[in-house]
Design an enzyme around this catalytic site. Structure first.
Site, PDB file in Angstrom:
ATOM      1  N   ASP A 101      49.049  44.852  43.257  1.00  8.76           N
ATOM      2  CA  ASP A 101      47.800  44.646  43.998  1.00  8.76           C
ATOM      3  C   ASP A 101      47.729  43.179  44.391  1.00  8.76           C
ATOM      4  OD1 ASP A 101      45.031  46.528  44.120  1.00  8.76           O
ATOM      5  OD2 ASP A 101      44.729  44.391  44.508  1.00  8.76           O
ATOM      6  N   TYR A 141      41.443  50.753  62.373  1.00  9.86           N
ATOM      7  CA  TYR A 141      41.754  51.574  61.194  1.00  9.86           C
ATOM      8  C   TYR A 141      42.378  52.904  61.637  1.00  9.86           C
ATOM      9  CZ  TYR A 141      40.988  53.803  56.612  1.00  9.86           C
ATOM     10  OH  TYR A 141      41.156  54.443  55.398  1.00  9.86           O
TER      11      TYR A 141
HETATM   12  N1  LIG Z   1      37.947  55.712  49.914  1.00 11.33           N
HETATM   13  C1  LIG Z   1      38.020  56.391  51.026  1.00 11.33           C
HETATM   14  O1  LIG Z   1      37.023  56.932  51.508  1.00 11.33           O
HETATM   15  C2  LIG Z   1      39.338  56.542  51.726  1.00 11.33           C
HETATM   16  C3  LIG Z   1      39.507  57.620  52.582  1.00 11.33           C
HETATM   17  C4  LIG Z   1      40.729  57.773  53.237  1.00 11.33           C
HETATM   18  C5  LIG Z   1      41.758  56.906  52.990  1.00 11.33           C
HETATM   19  N2  LIG Z   1      41.568  55.859  52.138  1.00 11.33           N
HETATM   20  C6  LIG Z   1      42.717  54.987  51.898  1.00 11.33           C
HETATM   21  O2  LIG Z   1      42.998  54.983  50.506  1.00 11.33           O
HETATM   22  C7  LIG Z   1      43.738  53.815  50.173  1.00 11.33           C
HETATM   23  C8  LIG Z   1      43.172  53.191  48.919  1.00 11.33           C
HETATM   24  O3  LIG Z   1      41.875  52.702  49.203  1.00 11.33           O
HETATM   25  P1  LIG Z   1      40.643  52.873  48.213  1.00 11.33           P
HETATM   26  O4  LIG Z   1      39.682  53.774  48.887  1.00 11.33           O
HETATM   27  O5  LIG Z   1      41.106  53.177  46.853  1.00 11.33           O
HETATM   28  O6  LIG Z   1      40.010  51.398  48.343  1.00 11.33           O
HETATM   29  P2  LIG Z   1      39.855  50.218  47.259  1.00 11.33           P
HETATM   30  O7  LIG Z   1      39.334  49.056  48.047  1.00 11.33           O
HETATM   31  O8  LIG Z   1      39.039  50.712  46.098  1.00 11.33           O
HETATM   32  O9  LIG Z   1      41.329  49.925  46.755  1.00 11.33           O
HETATM   33  C9  LIG Z   1      42.276  49.296  47.583  1.00 11.33           C
HETATM   34  C10 LIG Z   1      43.095  48.323  46.748  1.00 11.33           C
HETATM   35  O10 LIG Z   1      44.100  47.763  47.611  1.00 11.33           O
HETATM   36  C11 LIG Z   1      44.204  46.378  47.317  1.00 11.33           C
HETATM   37  N3  LIG Z   1      44.764  45.662  48.466  1.00 11.33           N
HETATM   38  C12 LIG Z   1      44.134  45.262  49.600  1.00 11.33           C
HETATM   39  N4  LIG Z   1      44.971  44.567  50.366  1.00 11.33           N
HETATM   40  C13 LIG Z   1      46.167  44.534  49.724  1.00 11.33           C
HETATM   41  C14 LIG Z   1      47.419  43.954  50.017  1.00 11.33           C
HETATM   42  N5  LIG Z   1      47.616  43.233  51.140  1.00 11.33           N
HETATM   43  N6  LIG Z   1      48.437  44.123  49.139  1.00 11.33           N
HETATM   44  C15 LIG Z   1      48.232  44.816  47.988  1.00 11.33           C
HETATM   45  N7  LIG Z   1      47.058  45.363  47.644  1.00 11.33           N
HETATM   46  C16 LIG Z   1      46.037  45.229  48.511  1.00 11.33           C
HETATM   47  C17 LIG Z   1      42.784  45.944  46.999  1.00 11.33           C
HETATM   48  O11 LIG Z   1      42.762  44.730  46.259  1.00 11.33           O
HETATM   49  C18 LIG Z   1      42.278  47.152  46.197  1.00 11.33           C
HETATM   50  O12 LIG Z   1      42.532  46.977  44.824  1.00 11.33           O
HETATM   51  C19 LIG Z   1      43.695  52.929  51.423  1.00 11.33           C
HETATM   52  O13 LIG Z   1      44.922  53.050  52.111  1.00 11.33           O
HETATM   53  C20 LIG Z   1      42.547  53.520  52.224  1.00 11.33           C
HETATM   54  O14 LIG Z   1      42.686  53.258  53.605  1.00 11.33           O
HETATM   55  C21 LIG Z   1      40.401  55.665  51.502  1.00 11.33           C
END
Ligand SMILES: NC(=O)c1ccc[n+]([C@@H]2O[C@H](COP(=O)([O-])OP(=O)(O)OC[C@H]3O[C@@H](n4cnc5c(N)ncnc54)[C@H](O)[C@@H]3O)[C@@H](O)[C@H]2O)c1
Length: 304
Positions: free
Chosen positions: A38, A157
């Site tokens: 992360d 996005y």
């Molecule tokens: N939560 C939703 O509603 C949702 C829906 C569809 C897709 N997603 C996707 O799920 C994935 C995970 O997101 P989440 O919802 O758990 O969000 P989150 O913000 O809780 O977790 C994302 C994590 O990625 C880390 N991160 C950000 N930039 C980074 C980088 N450059 N290198 C390494 N780590 C990095 C952040 O520090 C964080 O810990 C993402 O790809 C997001 O687009 C989320």
């Protein structure tokens, strides 16, 4: 062919929050060894600590997935710690909303750097390692229903997640082709062929830290100007939508691990969305102008 988890090694990006942390907890519960990556070192250390306290074998590797060199270093750290990599979650992701023409060059660089190049680096670095191991292995790329639809005011996005969808579908075909050739050789040499698979995860809105993604934006990609009205509105809409999500990150992890076990490619956690995906496909087939998915059903607003 199924996938065995116990004793195997999982590498997870974006592991310090949301889905990534839930994948880590699920992997630990199945007896996997964990390599967590992360960009947030503090949250990463806490996540690793909590998993170890629960008895898991885990290391944390602070990594910015947008950096080719840092993803290469992540792979080296994983191999140095555990010798192999069986499961890779290219999961780190961020978002920036608002009208497309109001988005800055920094917004594009940041979101594409993490969401697209992060996945590309993971595939480029880890797939050859997995193929060379000649053991069952699997790659899960986190896209979104925003990779299957094009909701308004989240264009960067959407475009980044559409890229992940196409990249991962192509990875599937490439793996099939490469391994068909390898199996033919293996049959001659009487050894087993490689067994590397992949899945595409497309969740709708789920309560995680995603609506607060700005916390992970590097200083050199911040915007100088104040957010526009469409950007503020998109941020508020995202907060509301994410908080109203019915499934939890743990639910998504459970569904994803089931799909890996069954070697299923498409992992759509909110199947209600498929009617709208079908409508988009019909718009294309019939050359109709695109339907706004947000004008349809409530669950379509799950495009997170
Ligand atoms: N939560 C939703 O509603 C949702 C829906 C569809 C897709 N997603 C996707 O799920 C994935 C995970 O997101 P989440 O919802 O758990 O969000 P989150 O913000 O809780 O977790 C994302 C994590 O990625 C880390 N991160 C950000 N930039 C980074 C980088 N450059 N290198 C390494 N780590 C990095 C952040 O520090 C964080 O810990 C993402 O790809 C997001 O687009 C989320």
């Amino acid at each position: 062919m199924t996938f065995e988890f116990a004793g195997k090694v999982a590498v997870i990006t974006g592991a310090a929050s949301g889905f990534g942390r839930a994948f880590a907890q699920k992997g630990a519960s199945l007896g996997m060894k964990l390599v967590l990556a992360d960009v947030n070192p503090g949250a990463l250390a806490q996540t690793v600590e909590a998993l170890r306290a629960g008895g898991a074998e885990a290391i944390g590797v602070p990594t910015d997935v947008a950096s080719a060199a840092q993803v290469e270093a992540l792979a080296q750290a994983a191999l140095a710690a555990y010798g192999k990599v069986h499961l890779l979650f290219n999961n780190a992701g961020v978002g920036a909303g608002g009208f497309l023409w109001e988005s800055s060059a920094n917004d594009w660089s940041w979101v594409f750097g993490v969401n697209v190049m992060g996945v590309a680096h993971g595939v480029r670095v880890f797939t050859p390692i997995m193929l060379a191991q000649n053991e069952p292995a699997h790659i899960v790329n986190t896209a979104s229903v925003a990779g299957l639809l094009s909701p308004p005011a989240m264009g960067i996005y959407n475009a980044s997640k559409h890229a992940v969808v196409s990249l991962t579908e192509t990875l599937y075909h490439d793996l099939q082709l490469a391994q068909a050739a390898q199996s033919a050789q293996a049959a001659q040499a009487e050894t087993a062929g490689a067994q590397v698979g992949c899945s595409l995860l497309c969740p709708a809105f789920v309560p995680t830290g995603i609506a607060d993604a700005e916390r992970a934006r590097p200083a050199d990609l911040r915007n100088d100007s104040r957010p526009t009205r469409s950007q503020i509105a998109a941020g508020k809409q995202l907060q509301r939508a994410v908080q109203s999500g019915k499934l939890s990150a743990d639910d998504v992890a459970g569904i994803t691990f089931e799909a890996i076990a069954a070697r299923r490619f498409y992992v759509v956690t909110h199947p209600g969305i498929m009617a709208t995906v079908k409508l988009r496909h019909e718009d294309i087939e019939q050359l109709r102008n695109p339907t706004d998915p947000m004008s349809l059903k409530p669950e379509v607003k799950g495009a997170g």
